[in-house]
Design a protein around this motif. Structure first.
Motif, PDB file in Angstrom:
ATOM      1  N   GLU A  94       0.659  -1.129  -0.069  1.00  0.00           N
ATOM      2  CA  GLU A  94      -0.041   0.013   0.012  1.00  0.00           C
ATOM      3  C   GLU A  94       0.922   1.213   0.009  1.00  0.00           C
ATOM      4  N   VAL A  97       2.479   1.903  -3.410  1.00  0.00           N
ATOM      5  CA  VAL A  97       1.659   2.215  -4.565  1.00  0.00           C
ATOM      6  C   VAL A  97       1.516   3.806  -4.339  1.00  0.00           C
ATOM      7  N   ARG A  98       1.200   4.091  -2.956  1.00  0.00           N
ATOM      8  CA  ARG A  98       0.919   5.381  -2.603  1.00  0.00           C
ATOM      9  C   ARG A  98       1.889   6.515  -3.107  1.00  0.00           C
ATOM     10  N   SER A 146       8.731   3.328  -6.352  1.00  0.00           N
ATOM     11  CA  SER A 146       8.528   4.215  -4.969  1.00  0.00           C
ATOM     12  C   SER A 146       9.815   4.860  -4.664  1.00  0.00           C
ATOM     13  N   CYS A 189      -3.970   3.606 -11.182  1.00  0.00           N
ATOM     14  CA  CYS A 189      -2.414   4.243 -11.312  1.00  0.00           C
ATOM     15  C   CYS A 189      -2.498   5.008 -12.480  1.00  0.00           C
ATOM     16  N   GLU A 195      -4.423   7.252  -3.701  1.00  0.00           N
ATOM     17  CA  GLU A 195      -4.997   6.709  -2.569  1.00  0.00           C
ATOM     18  C   GLU A 195      -5.937   5.542  -2.944  1.00  0.00           C
ATOM     19  N   ALA A 198      -3.595   2.633  -3.805  1.00  0.00           N
ATOM     20  CA  ALA A 198      -3.017   2.070  -2.705  1.00  0.00           C
ATOM     21  C   ALA A 198      -4.156   1.255  -1.805  1.00  0.00           C
ATOM     22  N   THR A 201      -4.545  -1.872  -3.760  1.00  0.00           N
ATOM     23  CA  THR A 201      -3.327  -2.819  -3.650  1.00  0.00           C
ATOM     24  C   THR A 201      -3.696  -3.583  -2.128  1.00  0.00           C
ATOM     25  N   ARG A 202      -3.940  -2.722  -1.094  1.00  0.00           N
ATOM     26  CA  ARG A 202      -3.882  -3.341   0.218  1.00  0.00           C
ATOM     27  C   ARG A 202      -4.981  -4.358   0.206  1.00  0.00           C
TER      28      ARG A 202
END
Length: 227
Positions: A94, A97-98, A146, A189, A195, A198, A201-202
């Motif tokens: 998470e 990705v954020r 990232s 993305c 947000e 992310a 993804t979580r």
């Protein structure tokens, strides 16, 4: 222990660790299997020093344990530890990705699309190894983008535990329905919605616990002392 010899690489320590880790995760080295230096040396083609260093890393990752009289063996398959690892992995991905969304290039997005296409093909063909590799490649794009130097090492610590349980219980990743989940993450993305991407993804990484909830026969551990 009957494993085929492998080619000798440049980094002996990393090679020993990766080969032993993959054998444990895949189940070729079963829970409770004794890890004897002589047998490992013959299998890996390396000396005792890199093997002991690899075993120390595997023990730290929860894949190996040393019992009384210094007997080293593959750790039992423990659902509780794997689910704890899953929650950590979900949080790390998470975060990746954020932080990554604003940095993703068209080449990065294309790499994610290609990885998800390979993932879908692997699932359709019941290619477990291919599915795992493609899933890792998909999520790995954001980890790299990232630019957080700690994420890869932290994920290497926790991911094998949950992959091991996932493969032992379901023999594939088909239950995750991750092809569609990946497509949603990719779309978010591409839209620059960090947000939402992310969060998606979580959720993608937290599906194993939900799958296990519906598996009534899943034991908590393969360790006899827990029976």
């Amino acid at each position: 222990m009957s494993l085929s010899p492998v080619a000798r690489p440049s980094s002996l320590r990393d090679h020993a660790y990766a080969q032993m880790r993959d054998a444990i995760v895949s189940g070729r080295l079963e829970p409770g299997a004794r890890l004897r230096d002589a047998e490992l040396e013959a299998w890996l083609g390396v000396s005792r020093t890199p093997i002991r260093e690899a075993i120390a890393r595997l023990e730290s990752a929860g894949l190996v344990r040393t019992r009384r009289a210094k007997a080293t063996e593959v750790a039992p398959l423990d659902e509780r530890e794997a689910l704890a690892a899953e929650r950590v992995a979900a949080a790390l991905h998470e975060l990746a990705v954020r932080d990554a969304v604003a940095q993703l290039t068209e080449a990065d997005l294309d790499a994610m699309r290609e990885a998800n296409a390979r993932f879908e093909v692997a699932l359709a063909g019941q290619d477990v190894d291919g599915a795992v590799a493609a899933d890792d490649a998909f999520h790995g794009v954001a980890v790299t983008a990232s630019a957080n130097p700690l994420l890869a090492a932290l994920l290497d610590q926790v991911t094998p535990l949950l992959r091991r349980l996932e493969r032992a219980r379901f023999s594939s990743l088909a239950g995750r329905d991750s092809v569609h989940a990946h497509a949603r993450i990719l779309a978010l993305c591409a839209a620059g919605d960090a947000e939402a991407a992310a969060s998606a993804t979580r959720e993608n990484w937290l599906t194993l616990e939900r799958l296990l909830t519906h598996s009534e026969t899943t034991p908590r551990s393969t360790d006899p002392k827990d029976e």
